[in-house]
Design a protein around this motif. Sequence first.
Motif, PDB file in Angstrom:
ATOM      1  N   ARG A 170     -18.765  79.721 -21.170  1.00 43.16           N
ATOM      2  CA  ARG A 170     -17.746  79.809 -22.212  1.00 43.16           C
ATOM      3  C   ARG A 170     -18.015  78.871 -23.390  1.00 43.16           C
ATOM      4  NH1 ARG A 170     -14.701  78.966 -25.733  1.00 43.16           N
ATOM      5  NH2 ARG A 170     -12.534  79.398 -25.956  1.00 43.16           N
ATOM      6  N   ILE A 171     -18.377  77.634 -23.103  1.00 46.71           N
ATOM      7  CA  ILE A 171     -18.606  76.667 -24.189  1.00 46.71           C
ATOM      8  C   ILE A 171     -19.756  77.117 -25.073  1.00 46.71           C
ATOM      9  CG2 ILE A 171     -19.339  74.303 -24.705  1.00 46.71           C
ATOM     10  CD1 ILE A 171     -17.805  73.481 -22.117  1.00 46.71           C
ATOM     11  N   ALA A 172     -20.857  77.506 -24.459  1.00 45.49           N
ATOM     12  CA  ALA A 172     -22.023  77.934 -25.231  1.00 45.49           C
ATOM     13  C   ALA A 172     -21.709  79.198 -26.031  1.00 45.49           C
ATOM     14  CB  ALA A 172     -23.213  78.180 -24.299  1.00 45.49           C
ATOM     15  N   GLU A 173     -21.076  80.176 -25.397  1.00 40.78           N
ATOM     16  CA  GLU A 173     -20.813  81.431 -26.091  1.00 40.78           C
ATOM     17  C   GLU A 173     -19.772  81.265 -27.193  1.00 40.78           C
ATOM     18  OE1 GLU A 173     -20.512  86.172 -25.186  1.00 40.78           O
ATOM     19  OE2 GLU A 173     -19.607  84.830 -23.711  1.00 40.78           O
ATOM     20  N   GLY A 174     -18.747  80.454 -26.951  1.00 36.06           N
ATOM     21  CA  GLY A 174     -17.742  80.221 -27.983  1.00 36.06           C
ATOM     22  C   GLY A 174     -18.363  79.624 -29.237  1.00 36.06           C
ATOM     23  N   LYS A 175     -19.184  78.601 -29.061  1.00 33.58           N
ATOM     24  CA  LYS A 175     -19.863  77.978 -30.207  1.00 33.58           C
ATOM     25  C   LYS A 175     -20.800  78.983 -30.879  1.00 33.58           C
ATOM     26  CE  LYS A 175     -21.003  73.492 -29.984  1.00 33.58           C
ATOM     27  NZ  LYS A 175     -21.569  72.214 -29.514  1.00 33.58           N
ATOM     28  N   TYR A 176     -21.511  79.738 -30.055  1.00 36.03           N
ATOM     29  CA  TYR A 176     -22.506  80.685 -30.561  1.00 36.03           C
ATOM     30  C   TYR A 176     -21.856  81.787 -31.401  1.00 36.03           C
ATOM     31  CZ  TYR A 176     -26.895  83.387 -30.236  1.00 36.03           C
ATOM     32  OH  TYR A 176     -28.062  84.054 -30.503  1.00 36.03           O
ATOM     33  N   LEU A 177     -20.768  82.333 -30.915  1.00 40.38           N
ATOM     34  CA  LEU A 177     -20.096  83.411 -31.653  1.00 40.38           C
ATOM     35  C   LEU A 177     -19.594  82.930 -33.008  1.00 40.38           C
ATOM     36  CD1 LEU A 177     -18.213  85.087 -28.694  1.00 40.38           C
ATOM     37  CD2 LEU A 177     -20.070  86.106 -30.042  1.00 40.38           C
ATOM     38  N   LYS A 178     -19.064  81.735 -33.060  1.00 47.23           N
ATOM     39  CA  LYS A 178     -18.595  81.182 -34.339  1.00 47.23           C
ATOM     40  C   LYS A 178     -19.762  80.970 -35.294  1.00 47.23           C
ATOM     41  CE  LYS A 178     -14.826  79.015 -31.948  1.00 47.23           C
ATOM     42  NZ  LYS A 178     -14.335  77.800 -31.345  1.00 47.23           N
ATOM     43  N   LEU A 179     -20.876  80.484 -34.761  1.00 43.62           N
ATOM     44  CA  LEU A 179     -22.069  80.291 -35.582  1.00 43.62           C
ATOM     45  C   LEU A 179     -22.588  81.637 -36.093  1.00 43.62           C
ATOM     46  CD1 LEU A 179     -24.360  78.480 -36.690  1.00 43.62           C
ATOM     47  CD2 LEU A 179     -25.539  78.868 -34.510  1.00 43.62           C
ATOM     48  N   LEU A 180     -22.684  82.630 -35.202  1.00 45.80           N
ATOM     49  CA  LEU A 180     -23.170  83.947 -35.619  1.00 45.80           C
ATOM     50  C   LEU A 180     -22.251  84.562 -36.672  1.00 45.80           C
ATOM     51  CD1 LEU A 180     -24.321  85.419 -32.183  1.00 45.80           C
ATOM     52  CD2 LEU A 180     -25.793  84.671 -34.072  1.00 45.80           C
ATOM     53  N   TYR A 181     -20.955  84.363 -36.521  1.00 49.74           N
ATOM     54  CA  TYR A 181     -20.000  84.866 -37.521  1.00 49.74           C
ATOM     55  C   TYR A 181     -20.332  84.272 -38.889  1.00 49.74           C
ATOM     56  CZ  TYR A 181     -15.575  86.276 -39.631  1.00 49.74           C
ATOM     57  OH  TYR A 181     -14.627  86.863 -40.443  1.00 49.74           O
ATOM     58  N   GLU A 182     -20.506  82.955 -38.934  1.00 51.48           N
ATOM     59  CA  GLU A 182     -20.831  82.286 -40.205  1.00 51.48           C
ATOM     60  C   GLU A 182     -22.148  82.784 -40.785  1.00 51.48           C
ATOM     61  OE1 GLU A 182     -20.745  78.021 -39.779  1.00 51.48           O
ATOM     62  OE2 GLU A 182     -18.791  78.086 -38.803  1.00 51.48           O
ATOM     63  N   LEU A 183     -23.158  82.932 -39.937  1.00 55.78           N
ATOM     64  CA  LEU A 183     -24.472  83.372 -40.421  1.00 55.78           C
ATOM     65  C   LEU A 183     -24.424  84.813 -40.931  1.00 55.78           C
ATOM     66  CD1 LEU A 183     -26.736  81.742 -37.692  1.00 55.78           C
ATOM     67  CD2 LEU A 183     -26.413  80.973 -40.063  1.00 55.78           C
ATOM     68  N   HIS A 184     -23.709  85.680 -40.230  1.00 55.26           N
ATOM     69  CA  HIS A 184     -23.574  87.067 -40.703  1.00 55.26           C
ATOM     70  C   HIS A 184     -22.744  87.117 -41.985  1.00 55.26           C
ATOM     71  CE1 HIS A 184     -25.570  89.666 -37.806  1.00 55.26           C
ATOM     72  NE2 HIS A 184     -25.177  88.835 -36.850  1.00 55.26           N
ATOM     73  N   GLU A 185     -21.752  86.269 -42.062  1.00 51.85           N
ATOM     74  CA  GLU A 185     -20.938  86.213 -43.281  1.00 51.85           C
ATOM     75  C   GLU A 185     -21.811  85.843 -44.479  1.00 51.85           C
ATOM     76  OE1 GLU A 185     -16.458  84.767 -44.055  1.00 51.85           O
ATOM     77  OE2 GLU A 185     -17.788  83.158 -43.379  1.00 51.85           O
ATOM     78  N   LYS A 186     -22.677  84.857 -44.306  1.00 47.64           N
ATOM     79  CA  LYS A 186     -23.601  84.442 -45.388  1.00 47.64           C
ATOM     80  C   LYS A 186     -24.563  85.555 -45.762  1.00 47.64           C
ATOM     81  CE  LYS A 186     -23.526  79.523 -44.392  1.00 47.64           C
ATOM     82  NZ  LYS A 186     -24.207  78.407 -43.746  1.00 47.64           N
ATOM     83  N   ARG A 187     -24.997  86.347 -44.797  1.00 49.41           N
ATOM     84  CA  ARG A 187     -25.936  87.453 -45.042  1.00 49.41           C
ATOM     85  C   ARG A 187     -25.252  88.713 -45.550  1.00 49.41           C
ATOM     86  NH1 ARG A 187     -31.157  88.399 -41.889  1.00 49.41           N
ATOM     87  NH2 ARG A 187     -31.956  86.305 -41.757  1.00 49.41           N
ATOM     88  N   GLY A 188     -23.933  88.740 -45.465  1.00 50.40           N
ATOM     89  CA  GLY A 188     -23.202  89.937 -45.881  1.00 50.40           C
ATOM     90  C   GLY A 188     -23.301  91.078 -44.894  1.00 50.40           C
ATOM     91  N   THR A 189     -23.498  90.771 -43.621  1.00 50.44           N
ATOM     92  CA  THR A 189     -23.680  91.812 -42.611  1.00 50.44           C
ATOM     93  C   THR A 189     -22.508  91.935 -41.629  1.00 50.44           C
ATOM     94  OG1 THR A 189     -25.014  90.223 -41.352  1.00 50.44           O
ATOM     95  CG2 THR A 189     -26.204  91.838 -42.685  1.00 50.44           C
ATOM     96  N   LEU A 190     -21.443  91.192 -41.826  1.00 54.02           N
ATOM     97  CA  LEU A 190     -20.303  91.263 -40.901  1.00 54.02           C
ATOM     98  C   LEU A 190     -19.710  92.664 -40.809  1.00 54.02           C
ATOM     99  CD1 LEU A 190     -18.198  88.011 -41.438  1.00 54.02           C
ATOM    100  CD2 LEU A 190     -19.291  88.771 -39.330  1.00 54.02           C
ATOM    101  N   ASP A 191     -19.684  93.376 -41.921  1.00 57.63           N
ATOM    102  CA  ASP A 191     -19.021  94.674 -41.940  1.00 57.63           C
ATOM    103  C   ASP A 191     -19.980  95.855 -41.838  1.00 57.63           C
ATOM    104  OD1 ASP A 191     -16.380  93.633 -42.040  1.00 57.63           O
ATOM    105  OD2 ASP A 191     -16.720  93.113 -44.136  1.00 57.63           O
ATOM    106  N   VAL A 192     -21.203  95.591 -41.377  1.00 56.94           N
ATOM    107  CA  VAL A 192     -22.132  96.689 -41.127  1.00 56.94           C
ATOM    108  C   VAL A 192     -21.556  97.512 -39.971  1.00 56.94           C
ATOM    109  CG1 VAL A 192     -24.429  97.325 -40.296  1.00 56.94           C
ATOM    110  CG2 VAL A 192     -24.178  95.503 -41.984  1.00 56.94           C
ATOM    111  N   ASP A 193     -21.378  98.798 -40.232  1.00 54.28           N
ATOM    112  CA  ASP A 193     -20.804  99.719 -39.255  1.00 54.28           C
ATOM    113  C   ASP A 193     -21.884 100.162 -38.269  1.00 54.28           C
ATOM    114  OD1 ASP A 193     -19.992 102.697 -38.415  1.00 54.28           O
ATOM    115  OD2 ASP A 193     -18.176 101.619 -39.044  1.00 54.28           O
TER     116      ASP A 193
END
Length: 184
Positions: free
Chosen positions: A123-146
């Motif tokens: 849980r600790i690793a995945e929770g941190k990881y998901l938040k990091l991936l969210y930020e990285l995808h947000e920076k790349r503009g890929t969060l809303d890729v369908d």
Amino acid sequence: MPPAAVKTIRDQIFWQYAKLISKSAGLGGSRGFQMKKFIQLRDGDIVWSSTIREWLKEHEKPDECIYCGAKGPLTTEHILPRSCGGPDIPDNAIRVCRSCNSGKGGKRLYEWMGLDGIDTVPRIAEGKYLKLLYELHEKRGTLDVDKKELGSRMCPGCNLRPLCDEEGTVEKLTVYCLEGIFHK
């Protein structure tokens, strides 16, 4: 595989986090509870816990490996490896034993765990990881890729194709889509 309501990279991240919430609540197998939390996350009715919460949980057992629970000397491990563009920040670091650190090596978290091991990610690793991936995808503009756009927008830049071939998930939205575009 995620339910039909999970349509974008953002949704996949929220679905994985909803599964974490469900596990933490002792309702790991309750698809209804997971869906409720997913919808609440997606709609902004709830937000994920702060990184401080993960930090506190991590420090409850400061001499235990986050991955396997082994006690002893620990090393700092980047959840998204530096070789894959992972930043050298506390939100991308956890303390693990040498064996887990070398076993994971330069692999990304889901790549290392595989789809079969997805429900065993700590849980600790995945929770941190998901938040990091969210930020990285947000920076790349890929969060809303369908998921319908994976083949044209995500798969060409992903280097996890062999895993998708092996798992039968080519051009299907999985956790590999969250991390596959972050590589050397």
